[in-house]
Write a protein that holds these residues in place. Structure first.
Motif, PDB file in Angstrom:
ATOM      1  N   UNK A 105       0.820  -1.215   0.000  1.00 15.40           N
ATOM      2  CA  UNK A 105       0.000   0.000   0.000  1.00 15.40           C
ATOM      3  C   UNK A 105       0.851   1.260   0.000  1.00 15.40           C
ATOM      4  N   UNK A 106       2.132   1.119   0.364  1.00 20.47           N
ATOM      5  CA  UNK A 106       3.025   2.280   0.481  1.00 20.47           C
ATOM      6  C   UNK A 106       3.938   2.419  -0.733  1.00 20.47           C
ATOM      7  N   UNK A 107       4.529   1.304  -1.166  1.00 22.59           N
ATOM      8  CA  UNK A 107       5.483   1.315  -2.282  1.00 22.59           C
ATOM      9  C   UNK A 107       4.728   1.188  -3.598  1.00 22.59           C
ATOM     10  N   UNK A 108       4.959   2.060  -4.554  1.00 21.65           N
ATOM     11  CA  UNK A 108       4.252   1.972  -5.837  1.00 21.65           C
ATOM     12  C   UNK A 108       4.571   0.667  -6.559  1.00 21.65           C
ATOM     13  N   UNK A 109       3.588   0.123  -7.226  1.00 19.38           N
ATOM     14  CA  UNK A 109       3.815  -1.082  -8.032  1.00 19.38           C
ATOM     15  C   UNK A 109       4.602  -0.717  -9.281  1.00 19.38           C
ATOM     16  N   UNK A 110       5.451  -1.611  -9.711  1.00 22.82           N
ATOM     17  CA  UNK A 110       6.247  -1.379 -10.915  1.00 22.82           C
ATOM     18  C   UNK A 110       6.763  -2.683 -11.465  1.00 22.82           C
ATOM     19  N   UNK A 111       7.262  -2.640 -12.681  1.00 22.10           N
ATOM     20  CA  UNK A 111       7.786  -3.872 -13.269  1.00 22.10           C
ATOM     21  C   UNK A 111       8.783  -3.564 -14.387  1.00 22.10           C
ATOM     22  N   UNK A 112       9.692  -4.507 -14.559  1.00 22.92           N
ATOM     23  CA  UNK A 112      10.593  -4.508 -15.714  1.00 22.92           C
ATOM     24  C   UNK A 112      10.020  -5.454 -16.757  1.00 22.92           C
ATOM     25  N   UNK A 113      10.346  -5.200 -18.000  1.00 27.74           N
ATOM     26  CA  UNK A 113      10.057  -6.202 -19.027  1.00 27.74           C
ATOM     27  C   UNK A 113      11.072  -7.333 -18.878  1.00 27.74           C
ATOM     28  N   UNK A 114      10.631  -8.547 -19.054  1.00 28.94           N
ATOM     29  CA  UNK A 114      11.497  -9.714 -18.926  1.00 28.94           C
ATOM     30  C   UNK A 114      11.563 -10.463 -20.240  1.00 28.94           C
ATOM     31  N   UNK A 115      12.762 -10.876 -20.585  1.00 24.95           N
ATOM     32  CA  UNK A 115      12.968 -11.629 -21.816  1.00 24.95           C
ATOM     33  C   UNK A 115      13.922 -12.778 -21.540  1.00 24.95           C
ATOM     34  N   UNK A 116      13.967 -13.717 -22.437  1.00 22.27           N
ATOM     35  CA  UNK A 116      14.929 -14.812 -22.331  1.00 22.27           C
ATOM     36  C   UNK A 116      16.166 -14.451 -23.149  1.00 22.27           C
ATOM     37  N   UNK A 117      17.331 -14.562 -22.499  1.00 28.28           N
ATOM     38  CA  UNK A 117      18.564 -14.256 -23.225  1.00 28.28           C
ATOM     39  C   UNK A 117      18.990 -15.446 -24.071  1.00 28.28           C
ATOM     40  N   UNK A 118      20.172 -15.343 -24.679  1.00 29.46           N
ATOM     41  CA  UNK A 118      20.640 -16.401 -25.578  1.00 29.46           C
ATOM     42  C   UNK A 118      20.854 -17.737 -24.867  1.00 29.46           C
ATOM     43  N   UNK A 119      21.024 -17.686 -23.545  1.00 34.50           N
ATOM     44  CA  UNK A 119      21.229 -18.912 -22.770  1.00 34.50           C
ATOM     45  C   UNK A 119      19.920 -19.490 -22.255  1.00 34.50           C
ATOM     46  N   UNK A 120      18.805 -18.858 -22.594  1.00 31.82           N
ATOM     47  CA  UNK A 120      17.515 -19.352 -22.151  1.00 31.82           C
ATOM     48  C   UNK A 120      17.138 -18.932 -20.739  1.00 31.82           C
ATOM     49  N   UNK A 121      17.888 -17.983 -20.160  1.00 31.01           N
ATOM     50  CA  UNK A 121      17.610 -17.508 -18.805  1.00 31.01           C
ATOM     51  C   UNK A 121      16.712 -16.278 -18.878  1.00 31.01           C
ATOM     52  N   UNK A 122      15.632 -16.283 -18.104  1.00 37.32           N
ATOM     53  CA  UNK A 122      14.735 -15.136 -18.067  1.00 37.32           C
ATOM     54  C   UNK A 122      15.363 -14.026 -17.238  1.00 37.32           C
ATOM     55  N   UNK A 123      15.555 -12.850 -17.868  1.00 40.25           N
ATOM     56  CA  UNK A 123      16.214 -11.733 -17.185  1.00 40.25           C
ATOM     57  C   UNK A 123      15.388 -10.468 -17.380  1.00 40.25           C
ATOM     58  N   UNK A 124      15.666  -9.467 -16.528  1.00 38.83           N
ATOM     59  CA  UNK A 124      14.989  -8.182 -16.689  1.00 38.83           C
ATOM     60  C   UNK A 124      15.777  -7.316 -17.651  1.00 38.83           C
ATOM     61  N   UNK A 125      15.057  -6.438 -18.334  1.00 34.12           N
ATOM     62  CA  UNK A 125      15.685  -5.416 -19.167  1.00 34.12           C
ATOM     63  C   UNK A 125      15.776  -4.159 -18.301  1.00 34.12           C
ATOM     64  N   UNK A 126      16.985  -3.767 -17.864  1.00 37.67           N
ATOM     65  CA  UNK A 126      17.109  -2.681 -16.872  1.00 37.67           C
ATOM     66  C   UNK A 126      16.645  -1.325 -17.357  1.00 37.67           C
ATOM     67  N   UNK A 127      16.442  -1.165 -18.660  1.00 38.66           N
ATOM     68  CA  UNK A 127      16.020   0.143 -19.182  1.00 38.66           C
ATOM     69  C   UNK A 127      14.509   0.246 -19.349  1.00 38.66           C
ATOM     70  N   UNK A 128      13.768  -0.795 -18.934  1.00 38.36           N
ATOM     71  CA  UNK A 128      12.325  -0.830 -19.242  1.00 38.36           C
ATOM     72  C   UNK A 128      11.439  -0.669 -18.012  1.00 38.36           C
ATOM     73  N   UNK A 129      12.015  -0.258 -16.876  1.00 37.72           N
ATOM     74  CA  UNK A 129      11.177  -0.168 -15.677  1.00 37.72           C
ATOM     75  C   UNK A 129      10.090   0.883 -15.873  1.00 37.72           C
ATOM     76  N   UNK A 130       8.908   0.538 -15.391  1.00 40.86           N
ATOM     77  CA  UNK A 130       7.786   1.479 -15.453  1.00 40.86           C
ATOM     78  C   UNK A 130       6.852   1.208 -14.275  1.00 40.86           C
TER      79      UNK A 130
END
Length: 482
Positions: free
Chosen positions: A45-70
């Motif tokens: 209720x205090x901290x605003x909700x937010x999210x990064x876009x997540x994609x799978x890299x070349x190794x198949x690991x799901x990671x965040x895109x640090x420039x996409x936070x909103x």
């Protein structure tokens, strides 16, 4: 009532009277975790909700895109939904829940036979005055195994180690500490850890297992300071048992207190067969975890077999085995429930969609820290993040894509950033009541969380200072590659 029983009861009453004089009584572990859940709900209720876009890299690991936070629409969690999150926590922790319950049943079969007590008496008698050798050997053993495994696999070992050290004149905390602290060093220094170091290095585009020489040095440094601390504590407890925060609880355990080591019984043929079944099962569990990729479900099944085989070896009939097993399982219900409660915390934070906001905020703060303190700041930040993301692989996937570009900008090697992640992700697990390894082992050894923290807060400060020195050293020598 025997003379010893009367003396023990007098001691218990004396300690209880002293404790009653204290102004503040630490709440039950359930209450502590429930308050943490309530705070987590408040954060949504205090901290605003937010999210990064997540994609799978070349190794198949799901990671965040640090420039996409909103920032996104808030997803507040209601106080009335807490019971539902607790139930979901139980469901998602079912494998660990059953491991604790079933291991408790199996060990009760063994202890009821007297075989474990007899074996403990012999081991304790041999090492009764050699704690400076005995404790470091065991912590090193658990540490080496945990370079590739989680400390969770040793939950079943904990009652055995506690019984041995109690017979040697120490308290339950020394026994739990041998496993937890030794395992913590092995896991947290990340020498070979596939779930933390390897994932982090993949995300940082580093050669796998690179920098291992410095992590081995870190392992040795941490192991040395940990053993110095633990051995000194063990000696102080033996010299003055009442200095232990577990004193009033330990002296109520009639299976150990006040008994001469020669009265623990003889290792007859049946006792040998019972102990062989125990040793064989624990060996199979370790081998299965290391070589066969076993999870907690397979380990739980092994404890069912242990209860049956040990009961047969002790000469018990089917009904006797079942009765002993059920009695032991009952004793573990409280410990198992703590795991489900603790799991509710990350469930609430995830549902409130505030974890990404916290991670993004810490990344912004790190960018303002002076360059010479960046490595230490990364380490401290990872300690903080671990309170919200207890999964090592999950924390790596969420934080490394943010930390790596930041380290490139300020001129810190990526290898130093991985090291800071290792230390921050690992060592704080042994003070957090949301840690399954910690609460599982404390549960099966009947150590309340507040009693553990009376011992552990000093050790944790030593760990933090040691980590700061090692990370700062890595930064200064430009630990590489990259």
């Amino acid at each position: 009532m025997s003379t010893f029983s009367k003396e023990r009861q007098d001691k218990v009453e004396t300690v209880q009277k002293e404790n009653s004089k204290k102004m503040f009584k630490v709440p039950h572990s359930f209450v502590i975790i429930l308050f943490i859940i309530i705070f987590a709900v408040a954060f949504t209720w205090i901290i605003p909700a937010g999210e990064f876009e997540r994609t799978k890299n070349d190794l198949g690991i799901t990671v965040v895109n640090p420039t996409t936070f909103k920032y996104i629409d808030s997803s507040h969690v209601s106080l009335f939904s807490i019971p539902l999150y607790i139930i979901n926590g139980f469901i998602k922790s079912a494998d660990l829940f059953f491991l604790i319950i079933l291991s408790g049943g199996a060990f009760n079969v063994i202890t009821s036979s007297g075989a474990l007590q007899a074996a403990v008496g012999k081991v304790a008698k041999k090492f009764s005055t050699k704690e400076s050798i005995f404790i470091p050997i065991l912590t090193l053993l658990f540490g080496l195994i945990c370079t590739t495994q989680g400390v969770n696999i040793f939950i079943g070992f904990a009652p055995v180690i506690v019984m041995i050290v109690r017979a040697m004149g120490f308290d339950s905390i020394v026994g739990a500490g041998i496993i937890l602290l030794g395992g913590a060093v092995g896991f947290s220094t990340g020498t070979l850890n596939p779930n933390t170091t390897i994932i982090a290095q993949k995300l940082a585009d580093l050669p796998l297992y690179s920098g291992i020489e410095f992590r081995i040095l870190s392992f040795l440094v941490y192991m040395a300071v940990t053993n110095i601390f633990l051995v000194r504590y063990a000696k102080s407890v033996r010299k003055n048992p009442q200095s232990s925060s577990m004193y009033d609880l330990d002296i109520m355990d009639q299976s150990i207190v006040g008994r001469d080591l020669d009265t623990f019984g003889d290792m007859n043929a049946r006792n040998w067969f019972v102990m062989l079944s125990l040793a064989g099962t624990l060996a199979v569990i370790v081998y299965g975890g290391v070589k066969l990729d076993w999870g907690l479900s397979e380990s739980s099944a092994a404890f069912i077999w242990l209860g049956i085989v040990a009961g047969i070896a002790a000469g018990y009939g089917p009904s006797k085995i079942a009765s002993c097993f059920i009695d032991g399982a009952k004793k573990m219900v409280s410990a198992a429930m703590i795991i489900g409660l603790a799991r509710a915390v990350p469930e609430v934070l995830t549902s409130g969609k505030i974890i990404d906001t916290i991670v993004n905020g810490l990344g912004i703060i790190l960018g303002t820290v002076p360059r010479f303190a960046q490595g230490i700041a990364m380490y401290i930040a990872n300690n903080f993040i671990n309170a919200f993301i207890t999964s090592g692989s999950g924390q790596a996937s969420a934080t490394m894509p943010i930390i790596i570009p930041l380290s490139d900008i300020v001129g810190i090697t990526r290898q130093t950033s991985v090291l800071a992640f290792n230390f921050g992700d690992g060592f704080s697990n042994y003070i957090l009541p949301t840690s399954t390894a910690l609460m599982g082992i404390l549960g099966v050894t009947n150590i309340p969380y507040d009693r553990w923290m009376k011992f552990m807060w000093k050790m944790y400060l030593v760990w933090v200072l040691t980590g700061c020195v090692l990370v700062f050293t890595a930064q200064m020598i430009h630990l590489g590659p990259m």
